[in-house]
Scaffold this motif. Sequence first.
Motif, PDB file in Angstrom:
ATOM      1  N   LYS A 155      -0.779  -2.386  -0.432  1.00  0.00           N
ATOM      2  CA  LYS A 155      -1.761  -1.111   0.193  1.00  0.00           C
ATOM      3  C   LYS A 155      -1.383  -1.379   1.648  1.00  0.00           C
ATOM      4  O   LYS A 155      -1.451  -0.371   2.519  1.00  0.00           O
ATOM      5  CB  LYS A 155      -3.282  -1.221  -0.198  1.00  0.00           C
ATOM      6  CG  LYS A 155      -3.048  -1.153  -1.654  1.00  0.00           C
ATOM      7  CD  LYS A 155      -4.581  -1.407  -2.216  1.00  0.00           C
ATOM      8  CE  LYS A 155      -5.259  -2.653  -1.854  1.00  0.00           C
ATOM      9  NZ  LYS A 155      -4.380  -3.711  -2.480  1.00  0.00           N
ATOM     10  N   SER A 156      -1.699  -2.664   2.313  1.00  0.00           N
ATOM     11  CA  SER A 156      -1.770  -2.830   3.620  1.00  0.00           C
ATOM     12  C   SER A 156      -0.191  -2.791   4.206  1.00  0.00           C
ATOM     13  O   SER A 156      -0.258  -2.292   5.366  1.00  0.00           O
ATOM     14  CB  SER A 156      -2.196  -4.328   3.990  1.00  0.00           C
ATOM     15  OG  SER A 156      -3.562  -4.476   3.695  1.00  0.00           O
ATOM     16  N   THR A 157       0.565  -2.864   3.548  1.00  0.00           N
ATOM     17  CA  THR A 157       1.983  -2.911   4.064  1.00  0.00           C
ATOM     18  C   THR A 157       2.269  -1.417   4.102  1.00  0.00           C
ATOM     19  O   THR A 157       2.950  -0.896   5.317  1.00  0.00           O
ATOM     20  CB  THR A 157       3.178  -3.411   2.959  1.00  0.00           C
ATOM     21  OG1 THR A 157       2.870  -4.779   2.854  1.00  0.00           O
ATOM     22  CG2 THR A 157       4.337  -3.173   3.371  1.00  0.00           C
TER      23      THR A 157
ATOM     24  N   MET B 157      -7.302  -1.574  11.039  1.00  0.00           N
ATOM     25  CA  MET B 157      -6.530  -2.343  10.298  1.00  0.00           C
ATOM     26  C   MET B 157      -7.622  -3.323   9.502  1.00  0.00           C
ATOM     27  O   MET B 157      -8.662  -3.490   9.690  1.00  0.00           O
ATOM     28  CB  MET B 157      -5.976  -3.570  11.312  1.00  0.00           C
ATOM     29  CG  MET B 157      -4.710  -2.848  11.811  1.00  0.00           C
ATOM     30  SD  MET B 157      -3.999  -4.143  13.250  1.00  0.00           S
ATOM     31  CE  MET B 157      -5.004  -4.092  14.441  1.00  0.00           C
ATOM     32  N   GLN B 158      -6.855  -4.012   8.315  1.00  0.00           N
ATOM     33  CA  GLN B 158      -7.769  -4.814   7.587  1.00  0.00           C
ATOM     34  C   GLN B 158      -8.427  -6.046   8.192  1.00  0.00           C
ATOM     35  O   GLN B 158      -9.684  -6.377   8.122  1.00  0.00           O
ATOM     36  CB  GLN B 158      -7.058  -5.280   6.208  1.00  0.00           C
ATOM     37  CG  GLN B 158      -7.655  -5.925   5.318  1.00  0.00           C
ATOM     38  CD  GLN B 158      -6.755  -6.313   3.987  1.00  0.00           C
ATOM     39  OE1 GLN B 158      -5.620  -5.921   4.097  1.00  0.00           O
ATOM     40  NE2 GLN B 158      -7.449  -6.968   2.992  1.00  0.00           N
ATOM     41  N   TYR B 159      -7.685  -6.523   9.052  1.00  0.00           N
ATOM     42  CA  TYR B 159      -8.108  -7.396  10.108  1.00  0.00           C
ATOM     43  C   TYR B 159      -7.843  -7.238  11.479  1.00  0.00           C
ATOM     44  O   TYR B 159      -6.866  -7.613  12.160  1.00  0.00           O
ATOM     45  CB  TYR B 159      -7.348  -8.781   9.581  1.00  0.00           C
ATOM     46  CG  TYR B 159      -7.434  -9.247   8.315  1.00  0.00           C
ATOM     47  CD1 TYR B 159      -8.575  -9.609   7.623  1.00  0.00           C
ATOM     48  CD2 TYR B 159      -6.180  -9.028   7.335  1.00  0.00           C
ATOM     49  CE1 TYR B 159      -8.827 -10.080   6.349  1.00  0.00           C
ATOM     50  CE2 TYR B 159      -6.302  -9.334   6.013  1.00  0.00           C
ATOM     51  CZ  TYR B 159      -7.320  -9.809   5.607  1.00  0.00           C
ATOM     52  OH  TYR B 159      -7.752 -10.299   4.143  1.00  0.00           O
TER      53      TYR B 159
ATOM     54  N   LEU C 231      -7.689   3.750   6.868  1.00  0.00           N
ATOM     55  CA  LEU C 231      -8.707   2.907   6.802  1.00  0.00           C
ATOM     56  C   LEU C 231      -8.667   1.637   5.911  1.00  0.00           C
ATOM     57  O   LEU C 231      -8.731   2.045   4.609  1.00  0.00           O
ATOM     58  CB  LEU C 231     -10.041   3.540   6.798  1.00  0.00           C
ATOM     59  CG  LEU C 231     -10.378   4.728   7.819  1.00  0.00           C
ATOM     60  CD1 LEU C 231     -11.774   5.292   7.337  1.00  0.00           C
ATOM     61  CD2 LEU C 231     -10.274   4.309   9.085  1.00  0.00           C
ATOM     62  N   ASP C 232      -7.979   0.765   6.441  1.00  0.00           N
ATOM     63  CA  ASP C 232      -7.707  -0.294   5.346  1.00  0.00           C
ATOM     64  C   ASP C 232      -8.930  -1.344   5.359  1.00  0.00           C
ATOM     65  O   ASP C 232      -9.051  -2.102   5.989  1.00  0.00           O
ATOM     66  CB  ASP C 232      -6.327  -1.036   6.092  1.00  0.00           C
ATOM     67  CG  ASP C 232      -5.706  -2.065   5.081  1.00  0.00           C
ATOM     68  OD1 ASP C 232      -6.545  -2.153   3.824  1.00  0.00           O
ATOM     69  OD2 ASP C 232      -4.712  -2.475   5.317  1.00  0.00           O
ATOM     70  N   GLU C 233      -9.561  -1.188   4.175  1.00  0.00           N
ATOM     71  CA  GLU C 233     -10.747  -1.954   3.654  1.00  0.00           C
ATOM     72  C   GLU C 233     -11.760  -2.172   4.852  1.00  0.00           C
ATOM     73  O   GLU C 233     -12.248  -2.995   5.122  1.00  0.00           O
ATOM     74  CB  GLU C 233     -10.129  -3.418   3.472  1.00  0.00           C
ATOM     75  CG  GLU C 233      -9.508  -3.222   2.165  1.00  0.00           C
ATOM     76  CD  GLU C 233      -9.295  -4.675   1.429  1.00  0.00           C
ATOM     77  OE1 GLU C 233     -10.193  -5.560   1.561  1.00  0.00           O
ATOM     78  OE2 GLU C 233      -8.241  -5.045   0.598  1.00  0.00           O
ATOM     79  N   THR C 234     -11.930  -0.744   5.424  1.00  0.00           N
ATOM     80  CA  THR C 234     -12.900  -0.821   6.547  1.00  0.00           C
ATOM     81  C   THR C 234     -14.380  -1.115   5.896  1.00  0.00           C
ATOM     82  O   THR C 234     -15.441  -1.392   6.631  1.00  0.00           O
ATOM     83  CB  THR C 234     -13.047   0.643   7.042  1.00  0.00           C
ATOM     84  OG1 THR C 234     -11.667   0.769   7.731  1.00  0.00           O
ATOM     85  CG2 THR C 234     -13.931   0.692   8.121  1.00  0.00           C
TER      86      THR C 234
END
Length: 256
Positions: A46-48, A90-92, A171-174
Amino acid sequence: MAVLEIRDLHVTVETDEGTTPILNGVNLTIRSGETHAIMGPNGSGKSTLASTIAGHPKYTVTSGTITLDGEDVLEMAVDERARAGLFLAMQYPVEIPGVTVTNFLRTAKTALDGEAPSIRHWTKDVTAGMKNLRMDPKFAQRNVNEGFSGGEKKRHEILQLELLKPQIAILDETDSGLDVDALKVVSEGVNRAKENTGLGALLITHYTRILRYIKPDFVHVMVAGQIVEEGGSELADRLENEGYAGYLPEDTPIEA
Ligand SMILES: Nc1ncnc2c1ncn2[C@@H]1O[C@H](COP(=O)(O)OP(=O)(O)OP(=O)(O)O)[C@@H](O)[C@H]1O
Ligand SMILES: [Mg+2]
């Protein structure tokens, strides 16, 4: 009206073990005003996918296409993608020592628009944005993400979203690590962007709780670098109850 189209996307990354395929033929279309959710087990890609859309140099597209309104996104540099209307939370989120939130936001806005925003309007917008997101005004003078709590970082991502007004946001794991009140505040920010600018949104999440506040039109399940099932919000509820076991071979190792 913007359309982000991802067609048969294959992506690899270089690891110690050599070239490793991560995405194995992803198809996805996101239009203005639509909200999509991607769910899937840890490590499914997913993040990729998010990083590849944003243009992270670590990820190599070996085949397939990404277009925004027919324009080839893969040909664009990272800043050109942002100017074209793409946004990634970003997730992080990374720390930027020595750069205050105020300066960061103003520099980003100037880079996107090709000219500096008028001070008066901009200051008003930033102040209002921070107030809406219940951010202490002191954050304006702090260095980006330095010493921010997890939830504060996520609010800062949404502040950027509201001020920079992209066409399509990923929105990655916001929602990860947000307390109940912060989750509401962040969701309201996304919903405002949808109402005010017709934002198209791709929410990557593990939980249905954010989807109660930001209703998805489509839910996609990613497993092993492919989208294996699509549906409406009822699919998210089913995943929360049943997990992903049905999509995985029985001997799949569970990540820590
Ligand atoms: N830069 C990298 N170097 C090495 N391996 C990578 C890199 N980026 C991704 N991977 C690998 O690709 C796979 C997919 O990672 P990714 O971060 O996209 O998963 P994810 O679906 O976002 O997982 P999570 O739900 O845990 O955030 C993982 O096995 C990961 O280790
Ligand atoms: Mg991830």
